[in-house]
Design a protein around this motif. Structure first.
Motif, PDB file in Angstrom:
ATOM      1  N   UNK A   6       7.343  14.870  15.784  1.00 43.13           N
ATOM      2  CA  UNK A   6       6.547  15.193  16.976  1.00 43.13           C
ATOM      3  C   UNK A   6       5.194  14.502  16.907  1.00 43.13           C
ATOM      4  N   UNK A   7       4.604  14.501  15.703  1.00 42.98           N
ATOM      5  CA  UNK A   7       3.307  13.838  15.503  1.00 42.98           C
ATOM      6  C   UNK A   7       3.402  12.354  15.874  1.00 42.98           C
ATOM      7  N   UNK A   8       4.455  11.691  15.354  1.00 48.94           N
ATOM      8  CA  UNK A   8       4.611  10.253  15.622  1.00 48.94           C
ATOM      9  C   UNK A   8       4.826  10.008  17.112  1.00 48.94           C
ATOM     10  N   UNK A  38       3.855  11.916  19.620  1.00 47.60           N
ATOM     11  CA  UNK A  38       2.619  12.177  20.366  1.00 47.60           C
ATOM     12  C   UNK A  38       1.617  11.039  20.200  1.00 47.60           C
ATOM     13  N   UNK A  39       1.514  10.522  18.985  1.00 53.28           N
ATOM     14  CA  UNK A  39       0.551   9.428  18.799  1.00 53.28           C
ATOM     15  C   UNK A  39       0.988   8.190  19.582  1.00 53.28           C
ATOM     16  N   UNK A  40       2.297   7.949  19.625  1.00 54.61           N
ATOM     17  CA  UNK A  40       2.787   6.809  20.409  1.00 54.61           C
ATOM     18  C   UNK A  40       2.539   7.044  21.903  1.00 54.61           C
ATOM     19  N   UNK A  41       2.696   8.304  22.322  1.00 57.46           N
ATOM     20  CA  UNK A  41       2.403   8.640  23.717  1.00 57.46           C
ATOM     21  C   UNK A  41       0.916   8.367  24.016  1.00 57.46           C
ATOM     22  N   UNK A  42       0.051   8.719  23.044  1.00 57.62           N
ATOM     23  CA  UNK A  42      -1.392   8.453  23.197  1.00 57.62           C
ATOM     24  C   UNK A  42      -1.664   6.971  23.373  1.00 57.62           C
ATOM     25  N   UNK A  43      -0.982   6.150  22.570  1.00 58.03           N
ATOM     26  CA  UNK A  43      -1.160   4.691  22.667  1.00 58.03           C
ATOM     27  C   UNK A  43      -0.702   4.193  24.037  1.00 58.03           C
ATOM     28  N   UNK A  57      -4.693   5.003  16.044  1.00 54.31           N
ATOM     29  CA  UNK A  57      -4.091   4.409  17.245  1.00 54.31           C
ATOM     30  C   UNK A  57      -4.141   5.357  18.455  1.00 54.31           C
ATOM     31  N   UNK A  68      -1.836  14.223  22.978  1.00 56.94           N
ATOM     32  CA  UNK A  68      -2.004  13.186  21.951  1.00 56.94           C
ATOM     33  C   UNK A  68      -3.459  13.071  21.497  1.00 56.94           C
ATOM     34  N   UNK A 105      -3.695  16.155  16.810  1.00 53.90           N
ATOM     35  CA  UNK A 105      -2.811  15.527  15.815  1.00 53.90           C
ATOM     36  C   UNK A 105      -3.265  15.881  14.399  1.00 53.90           C
ATOM     37  N   UNK A 135      -2.278  19.453  13.671  1.00 61.06           N
ATOM     38  CA  UNK A 135      -0.837  19.507  13.408  1.00 61.06           C
ATOM     39  C   UNK A 135      -0.540  19.074  11.967  1.00 61.06           C
TER      40      UNK A 135
END
Lengths: 142, 470
Positions: free
Chosen positions: A15-17, A19-24, B226, B370, B375, B378
């Motif tokens: 989920x973390x990965x 969400x971070x990709x969604x942020x990008x 990022x 995000x 993050x 989490x």
């Protein structure tokens, strides 16, 4: 250390990965949209091109004063000054100057100016006009 | 031709790093491909800029001198590297734990994110080739003066002619070096510099944490970086804040790596040098360098103090000469008396103004689910922070960053300028400066995922140890 189940950790990190990709992606779409709508908000590219012929015409080491119809306190006025200074560098451009400190004065205007009036008001003599709103002066009588 | 100095600076830095990695091997060794170019770009660009200022001050900064000094900058580490590479790399002796099973997936997500960010970065550079406001009004215009005919460089530091003539010259000097060698003011040089500083920042954070903690922790930190949109937005602005953030994080990271081993003097010297580069990048870098260097003896790593200080010495000498001999006084607190400054410190409404702006800035760090703070929460809940990571070294890094943030706060409270205007135009940049170093410090204390999993985590012997067993 408290023991936690691997699926929980794996799912959380997944989920973390995601969400971070969604942020990008959100960032990418926002930048893409902003660059389309307002690619150069201070029109620096346009202004550098506007003063480029002045830079070509100046003798080496020439120092310039600056004259405009927009005040420096106005964002558009300061953007015009900084873009002109950047475009004319390495010639020094002074915002506040004494007549004997500079060799030429750049007239850099947002609207088409009355050059005769400007010459009379500031005791300047037109050297050359470089398109609408861009003019190079020197001190009258020098 | 204009890219030669930039390429050469990066190459020289990479060669120095390769020599360092040869003498003081990294564990795990495969991370060299990430650490050498990232730290190499940071160190090489800093060294090239210092060198360029010395050429300017000596009246020697013509194209031929730039190219000759470029050759000297690369030839010394090249000869050392050629000699060092014939020797076998000694084993680091450290066993690396079995890596997190899904590192490959985290790496793919990070690379995919980086690809999107780079696409946005390049599009911004295309649409605004001269950079954003501070780029054309401060950093790039100064580079043009530095690259102009002989003597014109002093215009870049002339009061009354330039805005902020007291600012140090790392980025402008590096760009001017390219323009001097190329004989042009092409916008590709500052764009290329901005891009490599951005990439090196991601590499330093990810690579240093992969060395210090584990690859998974490095990748997770890279993913949080990022997701920090204000930091990403500055990458293409051609400002000096991303480079300053790189030098802050790089200085702390190199000191972390160096302090881990008995013979880490090379990394400590690199840490000192990168701190001096921070002081050469922006005025805000000077207090950072002083805090980091002067407080390091409190970290408990007394033997590492001397190489750290020695590494910083050449750069700090150049900064001192620039500040004391050439640059005019700064304008941060100029134009008001001591009594006026004290009155501002006593005005509580100014503190609340600053805290409100900081709160808004924290909210603006990201959007929706995000948001980087979400993050981080989490990760903190899932992986937890390890108590044993709370070493004096970590307290040192955290303390340096807190002092730096307190300095920013004090300047805001005392500023003679309109406080709302100053906060609105600078706060996001100050966040960007400390953000990578903050993530480095925070993630140094995070449990690697592989340590948190229920399944036993066997330690995998170092390849050299395996060879010995055979």
């Amino acid at each position: 250390m408290t023991r936690r189940s691997p699926p929980g950790i794996h799912l959380s990190l997944g989920a973390f990965a995601a969400l971070s990709l969604y942020g990008v992606l959100t960032y990418y779409w926002r930048v893409d949209d902003a660059n389309r709508r307002d690619p150069d908000p201070y029109r620096v590219e346009f202004q550098v091109g506007r003063v480029a012929p002045v830079r070509e015409a100046l003798p080496p080491g020439a120092r310039l004063g600056y004259l405009s119809d927009l005040p420096f306190s106005d964002v558009r006025g300061s953007a015009m000054f900084f873009a002109a200074q950047y475009g004319l560098a390495p010639h020094p451009v002074q915002l506040e100057f004494k007549p004997n400190e500079v060799d030429f004065v750049l007239g850099y205007f947002a609207a088409v100016p009355d050059l005769a009036k400007i010459q009379a008001e500031h005791s300047l003599q037109l050297v050359r006009e470089f398109g609408p709103g861009v003019a190079l002066f020197r001190r009258a009588g020098s | 031709m204009q890219f030669l100095p930039l390429f050469n600076a990066a190459l020289a830095g990479c060669l120095w790093m390769a020599v360092l990695a040869q003498r003081q091997p990294l564990a795990p060794a495969r991370l060299r491909w990430l650490l050498i170019p990232s730290f190499g770009i940071a160190a090489g660009c800093g060294a090239a800029s210092f060198l360029h200022f010395l050429l300017l001050a000596g009246g020697l900064a013509g194209p031929a001198a730039v190219l000759l000094s470029d050759a000297a900058l690369a030839l010394v580490p090249m000869s050392l590297w050629l000699r060092a590479r014939r020797k076998p790399i000694p084993a680091s002796g450290a066993d690396s734990p079995a890596p997190f099973r899904y590192n490959w997936l985290l790496a793919i997500v990070l690379l995919a994110g980086l690809a999107f960010v780079l696409a946005a970065h390049l599009d911004s550079l295309r649409t605004r080739p001269h950079g954003d406001w501070d780029a054309f009004s401060i950093w790039n215009v100064r580079a043009r003066y530095l690259a102009g005919p002989e003597g014109s460089w002093k215009t870049a530091i002339a009061p009354g002619l330039m805005s902020h003539p007291d600012y140090p010259l790392l980025v402008s000097g590096l760009v001017a070096r390219c323009w001097t060698a190329g004989g042009t003011f092409d916008t590709l040089a500052p764009a290329a510099a901005a891009t490599i500083f951005f990439l090196a920042s991601v590499g330093v954070l990810t690579g240093a944490l992969a060395t210090l903690a584990s690859l998974s922790v490095g990748l997770l930190a890279g993913l949080v970086l990022m997701a920090t949109s204000p930091w990403l937005a500055l990458s293409a602005s051609q400002y000096s804040d991303i480079p300053l953030g790189l030098y802050m994080a790089g200085g702390l990271a190199a000191a972390f790596i160096g302090a881990r081993s008995e013979d880490g003097w090379g990394w400590m010297a690199l840490g000192g040098f990168l701190c001096s580069c921070a002081a050469w990048t922006k005025n805000e870098g000077l207090p950072f360098a002083l805090f980091a260097l002067l407080s390091f003896p409190l970290s408990g790593k007394r033997r590492a103090v001397i190489p750290l200080w020695l590494g910083s010495l050449p750069g700090l000498l150049v900064v001192a000469v620039f500040k004391l001999v050439y640059a005019p006084p700064g304008d941060v607190l100029a134009g008001q008396s001591a009594a006026q400054t004290l009155a501002k410190f006593a005005d509580l409404s100014r503190y609340s103004q600053v805290f409100e702006a900081v709160y808004r800035q924290i909210i603006d760090l990201g959007s929706g689910p995000s948001h980087p703070l979400l993050l981080l929460v989490l990760l903190g809940l899932v992986l937890r922070f390890q108590a044993r990571a709370a070493t004096p070294l970590l307290y040192w890094a955290g303390g340096v960053l807190l002092l730096q943030i307190a300095t920013y706060g004090a300047v805001y409270v005392a500023t003679p300028h309109d406080l709302n205007w100053l906060l609105g135009t600078s706060l996001s940049r100050l966040f960007a400066q400390v953000w990578p170093a903050g993530l480095l410090t925070l993630f140094s204390a995070l449990n690697p995922p592989e340590r948190c999993l229920d399944e036993p985590t066997p330690t995998r012997p170092h390849p050299s140890a395996r060879r010995k067993k055979k």
